[in-house]
Motif scaffolding. Structure first.
Motif, PDB file in Angstrom:
ATOM      1  N   THR A  88      -0.945   8.925  -3.013  1.00 12.34           N
ATOM      2  CA  THR A  88       0.303   8.272  -2.604  1.00 12.34           C
ATOM      3  C   THR A  88       0.987   7.592  -3.786  1.00 12.34           C
ATOM      4  O   THR A  88       0.349   7.321  -4.799  1.00 12.34           O
ATOM      5  CB  THR A  88      -0.001   7.196  -1.545  1.00 12.34           C
ATOM      6  N   THR A  89       2.253   7.289  -3.617  1.00 11.67           N
ATOM      7  CA  THR A  89       2.977   6.597  -4.690  1.00 11.67           C
ATOM      8  C   THR A  89       2.290   5.264  -4.981  1.00 11.67           C
ATOM      9  O   THR A  89       1.954   4.514  -4.067  1.00 11.67           O
ATOM     10  CB  THR A  89       4.455   6.352  -4.288  1.00 11.67           C
ATOM     11  N   ASN A  90       2.092   5.040  -6.252  1.00 12.45           N
ATOM     12  CA  ASN A  90       1.353   3.871  -6.746  1.00 12.45           C
ATOM     13  C   ASN A  90      -0.062   3.752  -6.175  1.00 12.45           C
ATOM     14  O   ASN A  90      -0.685   2.712  -6.265  1.00 12.45           O
ATOM     15  CB  ASN A  90       2.130   2.574  -6.497  1.00 12.45           C
ATOM     16  N   GLY A  91      -0.521   4.837  -5.574  1.00  9.89           N
ATOM     17  CA  GLY A  91      -1.892   4.850  -5.039  1.00  9.89           C
ATOM     18  C   GLY A  91      -2.099   3.940  -3.850  1.00  9.89           C
ATOM     19  O   GLY A  91      -3.227   3.668  -3.439  1.00  9.89           O
ATOM     20  N   ILE A  92      -0.976   3.466  -3.251  1.00  8.08           N
ATOM     21  CA  ILE A  92      -1.060   2.514  -2.136  1.00  8.08           C
ATOM     22  C   ILE A  92      -1.272   3.264  -0.815  1.00  8.08           C
ATOM     23  O   ILE A  92      -0.435   4.040  -0.378  1.00  8.08           O
ATOM     24  CB  ILE A  92       0.242   1.674  -2.051  1.00  8.08           C
ATOM     25  N   ILE A 164      -2.195  10.845 -14.832  1.00  8.15           N
ATOM     26  CA  ILE A 164      -1.201  11.262 -13.837  1.00  8.15           C
ATOM     27  C   ILE A 164      -0.349  10.064 -13.433  1.00  8.15           C
ATOM     28  O   ILE A 164      -0.879   9.009 -13.099  1.00  8.15           O
ATOM     29  CB  ILE A 164      -1.909  11.855 -12.610  1.00  8.15           C
ATOM     30  N   SER A 165       0.960  10.254 -13.461  1.00  8.05           N
ATOM     31  CA  SER A 165       1.829   9.152 -13.054  1.00  8.05           C
ATOM     32  C   SER A 165       1.969   9.170 -11.535  1.00  8.05           C
ATOM     33  O   SER A 165       2.251  10.198 -10.924  1.00  8.05           O
ATOM     34  CB  SER A 165       3.203   9.318 -13.703  1.00  8.05           C
ATOM     35  N   LEU A 166       1.771   8.030 -10.918  1.00  6.34           N
ATOM     36  CA  LEU A 166       1.851   7.951  -9.454  1.00  6.34           C
ATOM     37  C   LEU A 166       3.158   7.308  -9.005  1.00  6.34           C
ATOM     38  O   LEU A 166       3.301   6.887  -7.875  1.00  6.34           O
ATOM     39  CB  LEU A 166       0.662   7.141  -8.915  1.00  6.34           C
ATOM     40  N   GLN A 167       4.113   7.241  -9.961  1.00  5.93           N
ATOM     41  CA  GLN A 167       5.325   6.489  -9.640  1.00  5.93           C
ATOM     42  C   GLN A 167       6.213   7.121  -8.573  1.00  5.93           C
ATOM     43  O   GLN A 167       6.844   6.425  -7.812  1.00  5.93           O
ATOM     44  CB  GLN A 167       6.123   6.232 -10.906  1.00  5.93           C
ATOM     45  N   SER A 168       6.266   8.456  -8.582  1.00  5.87           N
ATOM     46  CA  SER A 168       7.149   9.045  -7.570  1.00  5.87           C
ATOM     47  C   SER A 168       6.488  10.210  -6.854  1.00  5.87           C
ATOM     48  O   SER A 168       5.522  10.797  -7.337  1.00  5.87           O
ATOM     49  CB  SER A 168       8.457   9.482  -8.208  1.00  5.87           C
ATOM     50  N   GLN A 169       7.070  10.507  -5.670  1.00  5.32           N
ATOM     51  CA  GLN A 169       6.534  11.599  -4.859  1.00  5.32           C
ATOM     52  C   GLN A 169       6.744  12.931  -5.561  1.00  5.32           C
ATOM     53  O   GLN A 169       7.661  13.083  -6.339  1.00  5.32           O
ATOM     54  CB  GLN A 169       7.265  11.648  -3.524  1.00  5.32           C
ATOM     55  N   GLY A 170       5.902  13.904  -5.238  1.00  9.26           N
ATOM     56  CA  GLY A 170       6.089  15.234  -5.814  1.00  9.26           C
ATOM     57  C   GLY A 170       4.759  15.942  -5.997  1.00  9.26           C
ATOM     58  O   GLY A 170       3.704  15.403  -5.654  1.00  9.26           O
ATOM     59  N   VAL A 179      -1.978  18.604  -6.996  1.00  9.01           N
ATOM     60  CA  VAL A 179      -1.947  17.177  -6.663  1.00  9.01           C
ATOM     61  C   VAL A 179      -0.639  16.909  -5.942  1.00  9.01           C
ATOM     62  O   VAL A 179       0.435  17.214  -6.464  1.00  9.01           O
ATOM     63  CB  VAL A 179      -2.020  16.308  -7.937  1.00  9.01           C
ATOM     64  N   GLU A 180      -0.736  16.397  -4.729  1.00  7.17           N
ATOM     65  CA  GLU A 180       0.470  16.105  -3.963  1.00  7.17           C
ATOM     66  C   GLU A 180       0.585  14.583  -3.812  1.00  7.17           C
ATOM     67  O   GLU A 180      -0.327  13.943  -3.283  1.00  7.17           O
ATOM     68  CB  GLU A 180       0.365  16.773  -2.583  1.00  7.17           C
ATOM     69  N   ILE A 181       1.680  14.039  -4.319  1.00  2.00           N
ATOM     70  CA  ILE A 181       1.883  12.593  -4.197  1.00  2.00           C
ATOM     71  C   ILE A 181       2.888  12.342  -3.084  1.00  2.00           C
ATOM     72  O   ILE A 181       4.032  12.787  -3.157  1.00  2.00           O
ATOM     73  CB  ILE A 181       2.378  11.987  -5.532  1.00  2.00           C
ATOM     74  N   VAL A 182       2.413  11.668  -2.016  1.00  2.00           N
ATOM     75  CA  VAL A 182       3.285  11.434  -0.858  1.00  2.00           C
ATOM     76  C   VAL A 182       3.551   9.934  -0.703  1.00  2.00           C
ATOM     77  O   VAL A 182       2.888   9.120  -1.326  1.00  2.00           O
ATOM     78  CB  VAL A 182       2.647  11.980   0.456  1.00  2.00           C
ATOM     79  N   ASP A 183       4.519   9.609   0.167  1.00  3.32           N
ATOM     80  CA  ASP A 183       4.754   8.205   0.490  1.00  3.32           C
ATOM     81  C   ASP A 183       3.662   7.800   1.487  1.00  3.32           C
ATOM     82  O   ASP A 183       3.552   8.382   2.561  1.00  3.32           O
ATOM     83  CB  ASP A 183       6.150   8.069   1.115  1.00  3.32           C
ATOM     84  N   GLY A 184       2.846   6.816   1.123  1.00  3.71           N
ATOM     85  CA  GLY A 184       1.702   6.432   1.963  1.00  3.71           C
ATOM     86  C   GLY A 184       2.065   5.694   3.229  1.00  3.71           C
ATOM     87  O   GLY A 184       1.222   5.460   4.090  1.00  3.71           O
TER      88      GLY A 184
END
Ligand code: VG1
Ligand code: CO
Length: 546
Positions: A88-92, A164-170, A179-184
């Protein structure tokens, strides 16, 4: 891009995980020692079923060490053949939201980075919790396999990757792994909207009803702001301490009367709000307060059960309920009245998993500020707050009124937990083993408020898979239904924590407004004397009284 896998030999064996625990909770500095976190992750990745080609959910409560751990998990996950890691964004990611994500994305499980309600920061605690494919804390069998894997670990493998930057979704790609970064927050909020009537709650909040929520500088901040301030239109500022901080602002993110004392003061002493609530570090615990009224978590479970029909997500009725053994019997009384089963399980959410999966229960809870339902496989702090708001809105009443009406109908299960924290480990285990020998001899004798009917060490046979769990706490049960339970905590990181749980049932509706510590005083004195608590612990009073 092909990346090279590296294997690192371990020179010191990893011996730190306690058998029977579904994760690892230690000081942040311990987690920073070389190969320590990696060793435990290796055991998880070797043991969790479906790693090869599977999807894993990863996130945490934002405490110090969160992003570092997420990066290490990525580099190790890629080396173990996972097809995808969702983070998730910022790992939250709160614990209940992680549970939901695991279930909705059909992941093989999740790794949640949190030491829950323990303080965080460089000098605080860190933790790694493992969840299975049902979204719940790893069951005993998986936990035991991870534990035995840690015992014989000689090496671990990883793939070196750029941070890996967790700043934005993608989406990003690490070798073969996505690696899928979603809004948690988003998926969880939608789940809540499906269970509760947001319009009704919003209208209720517009009336003469003031609301305050304390996120304790921990993970629920972004969830609470979205739900209460953006969607339910509570005034801006209704969410206190809403920004997750690496050290939780130096506070102890445990929602109880001791560690959430600012909130308690606003509601109980100053009586400034109609309703107040708080959640813990990872968002699975909740404390609910009314104006001048503390809701004991055991009572909370009973009230939610009695009023579940008022909540859209539970309008069809409940299959059954469950509570942990030390939780008061208040919910049992409600279950009996509405004619559903009530199960008694050992402490720890993992024991509810089988009952929920088999659809034997709909709601469950623990005295330790944990309440939840079949919507996820973890306890869920914000869900409990919304459940209360929904009941209040539907009945158009106050927390205090609900409690008094409840006690008038069912009688009151006076209840308290006394915690002695940071006790010398040897002294605590001596105290416990002395009591284990002493208590069976009490059967048939007078003790505190009655005659002892049963005194044993609680064992549990899972009704679904018949697995047996032993040594889950000493119980002394009296003929007037009073109970005293004694346990040693499994989640503390410094010394031992002794927990004494006290319960006394008073059926007379005229006697339900007394101070629990006074009603329970005979039980308190008797167990303090029997266990020689002051002498054995060197403490004259508990650290926390709930
Ligand atoms: C405590 C509570 C228990 C809860 C556990 C995890 O365990 O008593 O009811 O399930 O914490 O909660 P112990 O062994 O210290 O009594 V949390 O918020 O860490 O997920
Ligand atoms: Co927690």
């Amino acid at each position: 891009m092909t990346l090279t896998k590296r294997t690192i030999k371990l020179t010191t064996p990893f011996t730190d995980q306690k058998p029977g625990t579904s994760g690892l909770r230690k000081s942040s500095s311990q987690f920073e020692t070389p190969h320590y976190l990696e060793s435990f992750l290796e055991a998880i990745l070797r043991t969790l079923p479906g790693v090869d080609g599977g999807t894993l959910v990863v996130g945490g409560d934002g405490r110090y060490g969160n992003e570092r751990a997420i990066n290490i998990i990525m580099s190790m996950a890629a080396a173990h053949g996972l097809k995808k890691v969702i983070t998730t964004t910022n790992g939250i990611l709160s614990t209940p939201a992680a549970s939901h994500l695991i279930r909705s994305r059909k992941a093989i499980g999740g790794i949640i980075l949190s030491a829950s309600h323990n303080p965080g920061g460089r000098n605080g605690d860190f933790g790694v919790k493992v969840n299975g494919s049902n979204g719940g804390p790893a069951a005993e069998a998986l936990t035991n396999s991870i534990y035995s894997c840690t015992q014989k670990l000689e090496e671990y493998s990883l793939i070196d990757i750029p941070k890996i930057s967790l700043q934005s979704q993608g989406n990003q790609q690490i070798g073969e792994m996505k690696v899928e970064i979603v809004d948690g927050v988003e998926d969880y909020v939608v789940l809540m909207q499906n269970l509760f009537d947001f319009d009704l709650i919003q209208n209720f909040l517009l009336q003469d009803f003031s609301f305050i929520f304390d996120a304790m500088n921990a993970v629920t901040g972004p969830y609470a702001k979205r739900i209460f301030e953006d969607l339910l239109n509570a005034p801006k500022g209704s969410v206190l301490n809403g920004l997750p901080l690496e050290d939780f602002g130096g506070s102890h993110p445990d929602p109880n009367l001791t560690y959430a004392k600012d909130l308690a003061e606003l509601l109980l002493t100053k009586k400034q709000y109609s309703f107040g609530a708080a959640c813990d570090g990872d968002g699975d615990r909740n404390m609910v307060l009314g104006k001048g009224c503390f809701v004991n978590p055991s009572d909370s479970l009973a009230v939610l059960t009695a009023n579940a029909h008022l909540v859209p997500g539970y309008a069809d009725g409940l299959k059954g309920v469950a509570r942990s053994m030390p939780t008061s019997s208040a919910v049992d009384a409600v279950a009996k009245k509405i004619g559903i089963n009530c199960f008694e399980t050992p402490t720890g959410w993992k024991f509810f998993g089988n009952l929920l999966d088999a659809n034997e229960i709909t709601l469950c809870g623990e005295e330790s500020f944990g309440t939840g339902s079949n919507h996820v496989r973890e306890k869920d702090g914000l869900w409990a707050v919304l459940f209360w708001l929904q009941i209040l809105a539907k009945r158009n009443t106050s927390v205090e009124e609900i409690m008094h009406e409840h006690w008038t109908e069912y009688g009151r299960h006076y209840y308290s937990r006394h915690d002695y924290e940071e006790v010398d480990s040897e002294a605590a285990s001596d105290l416990y083993s002395n009591l284990e020998k002493l208590t069976p001899k009490l059967v048939g004798k007078q003790f505190a408020t009655g005659t002892v009917m049963l005194a044993d060490n609680f064992n549990y046979k899972d009704p679904i898979d018949n697995s047996l769990t032993t040594n889950q706490g000493l119980r002394i049960i009296l003929d007037d239904s009073s109970r005293i339970i004694i346990r040693l905590s499994g989640t503390g990181t410094k010394g031992a924590t002794l927990r004494i749980y006290l319960e006394r049932y008073i059926s007379n509706p005229g006697e339900t407004r007394k101070n629990p510590q006074i009603v329970l005083s005979d039980l308190i004195t008797s167990i303090n004397n029997l266990a020689e608590i002051p002498k054995m612990t060197g403490m004259n009073a508990p650290t926390v009284i709930t």
